[in-house]
Design a protein around this motif. Structure first.
Motif, mmCIF file in Angstrom:
data_model
loop_
_atom_site.group_PDB
_atom_site.id
_atom_site.type_symbol
_atom_site.label_atom_id
_atom_site.label_comp_id
_atom_site.label_asym_id
_atom_site.label_seq_id
_atom_site.Cartn_x
_atom_site.Cartn_y
_atom_site.Cartn_z
ATOM 1 N N TYR A 155 0.820 -1.211 0.000
ATOM 2 C CA TYR A 155 0.000 0.000 0.000
ATOM 3 C C TYR A 155 0.856 1.264 0.000
ATOM 4 O O TYR A 155 0.539 2.252 -0.653
ATOM 5 N N LYS A 505 -10.401 -5.309 -4.791
ATOM 6 C CA LYS A 505 -10.105 -3.973 -5.290
ATOM 7 C C LYS A 505 -9.240 -4.064 -6.541
ATOM 8 O O LYS A 505 -8.348 -4.918 -6.625
ATOM 9 N N THR A 507 -6.459 -1.922 -8.514
ATOM 10 C CA THR A 507 -5.540 -0.812 -8.251
ATOM 11 C C THR A 507 -4.695 -0.532 -9.486
ATOM 12 O O THR A 507 -3.824 -1.325 -9.836
ATOM 13 N N GLN A 528 -3.199 4.080 -7.349
ATOM 14 C CA GLN A 528 -4.124 3.825 -6.256
ATOM 15 C C GLN A 528 -3.560 2.715 -5.380
ATOM 16 O O GLN A 528 -2.935 1.771 -5.870
ATOM 17 N N VAL A 530 -4.311 0.099 -1.813
ATOM 18 C CA VAL A 530 -5.333 -0.488 -0.943
ATOM 19 C C VAL A 530 -4.657 -1.334 0.128
ATOM 20 O O VAL A 530 -3.689 -2.053 -0.136
ATOM 21 N N GLU A 552 -7.913 2.937 1.602
ATOM 22 C CA GLU A 552 -7.620 3.179 0.195
ATOM 23 C C GLU A 552 -6.975 4.554 0.035
ATOM 24 O O GLU A 552 -7.152 5.446 0.870
#
Length: 818
Positions: A155, A505, A507, A528, A530, A552
């Motif tokens: 992340y 998700k 990404t 992005q 997550v 997120e």
């Protein structure tokens, strides 16, 4: 005064001639002071450090030796944007990249920091502080979301440890290192050809640190570390179309009592209210402050890890010697309070990376597999004090003893298919599977193996498909679109209401880069990120928070990597990156008082935040004698919205937070001058565990053939700074700034290096981390008379426990190469 002069002198030297962690020490007209000497695989392919359009800090084998990088903690000192909080010894790791982490990372099942470890590109879960630094060819710290290529738990970024492989010709190394506090290290490796197309490497390490802090209860040293490890690598290339690497390692850790200390609630100095010692009559305290504001100073370790040495209780302010409680014995006991102390870890790790090339077509198929099996026993006195009370009658162990056994198995498999990379349009597609199985048991005096009562089986399963498309618009302008769709499922059989949760998700990551004529790169990134949610188990169920959602973020970054013009000051590489992150459903921590046993916390989603930052890395050489580097990171991580129940309790004079929908509760501020205004709002607060400023500088001087036996003489020094980190979102208690000075000098040839070293030379004693915790024995109104109103928060008063920083380390080292 002496310390100030030392620091001033070191800073002046380091800023005058800075050195580089990634720059080769050789620099002459013959090599034309070549700058881009580090090749990185940050984007899953080999690229020059200046060519890769991603924020990455790389440390070569030479840099690992020069900077004395023994662990992730050391790597963080010289990586702009990476902070490491060594809170529970060599366990429960919390690497923080660009301000994104969680104080429960590594403590509670399923809660992770958002920064993942990889060994040779293969995902690795768990503590990595015992990895043999002598076995590393390179370390890469890749910053920003890397979900598309690296996968789960990236992340905020990824840290990739690239190990040494086999050799075409026989080679061997040996190392002996000795230092104060009974520190020793013996390491050796041997590598060479085994069969046609097959080479191998075998390495061994034995490391020991004797500890330097003493437990006031038992009189014994604490903080000891001991690791014995063995690793083997086979590199197989039977044909030009195929190559494969298999690496297997085994390690044993035997660490002593953790060097944790307690700062009593009696020292709280701000936010007055009912959630304080003054409202527990048996405490004998008149202190009505609920919180501590300021820098938490290092304290004395005093924990019940064994029988009291002198038979005299070590008193804690706020816990009188004659404290007794209904249904309980006295608060102080003189016997052993923990069935197991320290860390015992037996760990197997195996990884395989294979690539098959389809003739001359340029197509490649890669298979990456990973496996680890860990047996772990960890124990510590979880009230971090000399309080040692038992329930009346038979019991296996006292309250507040966190002693557990964990058996963890991890499996991962990744398959990639890549198109020819010399085409204008190129791509890659892959699939990924990861499984983790965790079994946990409670270690007690009656069951020291921790197997009689299995507290639960927990699992993690991650399945993903990913890929990228890259297109050259011109010879210099390229765009890369990456993406990953992942589904993660977590199960926890200790949770009856919510035994399983799943999150998914997609990404994406878009990179546009332009190659400069001088070999540098300008790039822009949108990505992005997550961080999956999870289960809080039975503890969370009891307070109505059985699960937490995934966090997120949207991330924007601009960067430039370029050689600087040579104006007579040598040659230097500059990497500069600026970024902005918009995070939602930020995962934080809420403390919960269990009805028995150790104190616990749960993960919660609290608001949103924005992070702005700047990272600079300058490295190079003035000439063939003087080389160096400097790094700097500015991180501004702030909540933009959010409501926290503890914030209301602290600011309202100890009132209960009763109406989350309207963000209100009971307000006692009129009774406590200096409190308020009552609010649960955390907007504007800095993220916990985040340093606003980080900086480092390094210098090395090489004098050719200036030593005995025709050896070269070298001297190096390094200086790193990290600003104070807040313990919680309340932004009051903090760790304090840390300024660390190191140095190394010695003689070397192609065959041997003899050196002397110093680390933390000026004895920086700021703590590495602190946690706000419930102070025993006042952990439940049912066990201690509480005279606060019924509408007030009648939970336990809060203290703080902290982890001590290792003091000055001095020693000598001999390396031999055959």
């Amino acid at each position: 005064m002496k310390k100030t002069l030392l620091l001033a002198g070191a800073a002046a030297l380091a800023m005058t001639v800075q050195a580089s962690p990634g720059f080769a020490q050789e620099a002459s007209e013959e090599t034309e002071l070549k700058q881009d000497v580090i090749v990185v695989s940050a984007r899953k392919k080999d690229e020059g450090l200046l060519e890769a359009p991603v924020a990455v800090s790389a440390f070569s084998e030479t840099a690992i030796e020069d900077l004395q990088l023994q662990s992730v903690d050391d790597i963080a000192r010289f990586t702009p944007g990476l902070s490491f909080s060594k809170a529970f010894g060599r366990s429960t790791e919390r690497p923080v990249i660009r301000g994104q982490s969680n104080v429960l990372a590594g403590v509670q099942f399923g809660v992770e920091s958002g920064t993942a470890y990889f060994i040779d590109g293969v995902y690795y879960s768990g503590s990595i502080q015992n990895l043999d630094p002598n076995d590393l060819q390179r370390v890469e710290v890749i910053k920003g979301p890397q979900s598309a290529l690296y996968g789960r738990n990236t992340y905020a970024g990824a840290i990739n440890f690239i190990t040494k492989g086999g050799a075409e010709e026989f080679e061997a190394t040996a190392k002996a290192r000795f230092g104060n506090n009974d520190t020793s290290e013996y390491a050796a490796s041997i590598a060479g050809p085994l069969l046609p197309g097959l080479t191998g490497r075998l390495s061994f390490r034995d490391y020991e640190y004797g500890g330097e802090f003493r437990n006031a209860v038992t009189g014994e040293l604490v903080g000891q570390e001991k690791t014995t490890s063995l690793a083997g690598v086979l590199d197989w290339s039977p044909a030009s179309s195929f190559d494969s690497r298999l690496r297997v390692s085994y390690s044993e850790d035997r660490d002593g009592v953790l060097p944790l200390f307690l700062q009593s609630a009696e020292e709280n100095n701000c936010m007055p209210g009912y959630r304080s010692l003054a409202y527990w009559a048996m405490s004998g305290s008149t202190n009505n402050n609920q919180y501590y504001c300021g820098v938490i100073k290092p304290g004395q370790v005093a924990v019940n890890s064994g029988v009291d040495a002198d038979g005299v209780p070590n008193l804690i302010p706020g816990v009188p010697l004659n404290s007794t409680f209904p249904f309980m014995a006295g608060a102080y006991g003189l016997g052993d309070g923990t069935a197991f102390d320290g860390i015992l870890r037996d760990l197997w790790v195996a990884s395989s990376v294979s690539t098959y090339r389809f003739g001359d077509s340029g197509w490649e198929l890669s298979l990456l597999g990973g496996y680890s099996k860990e047996h772990n026993k960890q124990g510590y006195d979880s009230d971090h004090s000399s309080v040692n009370f038992f329930l009346a009658g038979p019991t296996n162990e006292p309250f507040f003893a966190n002693t557990t056994r964990k058996d963890v198995e991890d499996y991962s498999l990744e398959l990639q298919l890549a198109t020819p990379q010399d085409e204008r349009l190129r791509g890659m597609v892959g699939v990924y599977l990861y499984d983790q199985i965790l079994l946990e048991g409670d270690i007690t005096f009656a069951d020291p193996a921790g197997r009689a009562v299995d507290t639960g089986k927990r699992t993690v399963r991650n399945e993903a498909i990913f890929g990228l498309v890259e297109f050259d618009f011109t010879d210099r302008l390229t765009a890369t679109l990456e993406g990953r769709y992942a589904e993660e499922t977590k199960t926890d059989r200790t949770s009856t209401a919510t035994p399983e949760v799943s999150y998914s998700k997609f990404t994406p990551r878009l990179t546009v880069d332009y190659n400069l004529t001088n070999g540098g790169t300008v790039y822009g990134v949108f990505a992005q990120g997550v961080k999956p949610g999870g289960i809080n188990g039975a503890i969370g169920e009891a307070v109505g928070m059985p699960t937490y959602d995934q966090e997120e973020s949207d991330n924007f970054e601009l960067g430039i990597k370029t050689p600087l013009p040579n104006v007579g000051l040598g040659v230097w590489n500059l990497s500069l990156a600026g970024y902005f992150t918009d995070a939602t459903n930020v995962q934080l921590t809420s403390a919960v008082a269990a009805t028995s046993g150790a104190i616990n916390s749960i993960a919660t989603n609290q608001g949103a935040g924005e992070i702005k930052g700047l990272e600079l890395d300058l490295q190079g050489a003035f000439n063939e004698i003087v080389s160096g580097g400097v790094t700097y990171a500015w991180t501004d991580a702030k909540f933009t919205e959010g409501c926290d129940a503890d914030e209301w309790i602290m600011s309202s004079g100890g009132g209960n937070f009763t109406d989350p929908a309207n963000q209100t509760g009971v307000d006692y501020t009129a009774l406590f001058p200096g409190s308020g205004p009552a609010s649960c709002n955390i907007a504007g607060r800095t993220f916990p565990l985040t340093s606003e400023h980080q900086a480092s500088a390094f210098v090395r001087l090489d004098f050719r053939e200036a030593g005995p036996f025709g050896s070269d003489f070298f001297v190096s020094s390094d200086l790193s700074y990290e600003s104070s980190k807040f313990v919680q979102i309340h932004n009051a208690a903090e760790t304090g700034d840390a300024l660390l000075l190191g140095a190394r000098f010695g003689f070397e040839t192609d065959k041997w290096t003899l050196s002397a070293y110093g680390q933390n030379i000026t004895d920086e004693d700021s703590i590495t981390m602190a946690t706000r915790w419930l102070q025993g024995p006042y952990f439940s109104a049912g066990f201690s008379p509480n005279i606060a109103p019924a509408t007030a928060s009648r939970g336990a008063p809060r203290a703080y426990f902290g982890s001590l920083r290792r003091g000055p380390q001095f020693g000598a080292e001999l390396r031999v190469r055959f």
